[in-house]
Design a protein around this motif. Sequence first.
Motif: not given
Length: 259
Positions: A72-91
């Motif tokens: 699982a991935v846990v996102i604490s909040h949606s500032h880009s330095d915390h979530v910005g890598g997620l689409p590429m990680f899913i890809q």
Amino acid sequence: MHREGKMGSGQRSPGGGDRILFLGTADGFPCPTRHHAAVLCNVDGRSLLLDCGEPCSETFRRMDMGFHVPDAVVISHSHSDHVGGLPMFIQACWLQGRTNPLAVYLPAGVIEPLRSWLEACYLFQEDLAFPLQLLPLTEGPFMAFPNTHLNRTRRERSARYPKVCYESYSIVLEAGGKRIGYSGDLGAPEDLAALLPLDILICELAHFTPQALADFLRDKPVKKLLLTHLSRPMMADLPEVKRILAGAVFSREGDVVEV
């Protein structure tokens, strides 16, 4: 618990025990030597990626970790330095042949915007070879505690941007009778009070002074302090920061800590 050292290129994800691997320890500014927020926790037979700042997918490949990790991935909040890598990680999970489900836990108000973002990136569920679930943080196999990190942004921006989610969380995992806390980003050290007691605290140091954190933690039930997400001023004055927070571990990319 003891510090294990660093993982170099070609080494696999830590296994055979409960461990914490730091993948990204930078603040929000781009940096040639540090990556954005990401901590991989292997606890009680499950693997959780706490935040997914870029370049997570590159780091996984460089460290030769299979993309069946994490659970699982846990996102604490949606500032880009915390979530910005997620689409590429899913890809990357898709292109590297992941088949096991991936749950992404995040603030409830971010779920639909993230779903739209993934669709805008052409990451459609029917094309993925694995089930992708976007779930509220409150439904995760951990405890999520709201913090005040985005309170000022809410006050200043919510009238103009009322549909934006202004939620930010800290996380507590329980493993082998131990409690591991992850601060995410905080408004002040006092936000940590709800997480206590802790055997391990993974704490950011970008939004308040080292002295403020030291003052708060004095006599608090925290056995081990692992610092991450240090701001550029903190990095520039590291000897003084280490003096104030004596006994803390200053984490860098590739550091592994056994639980």
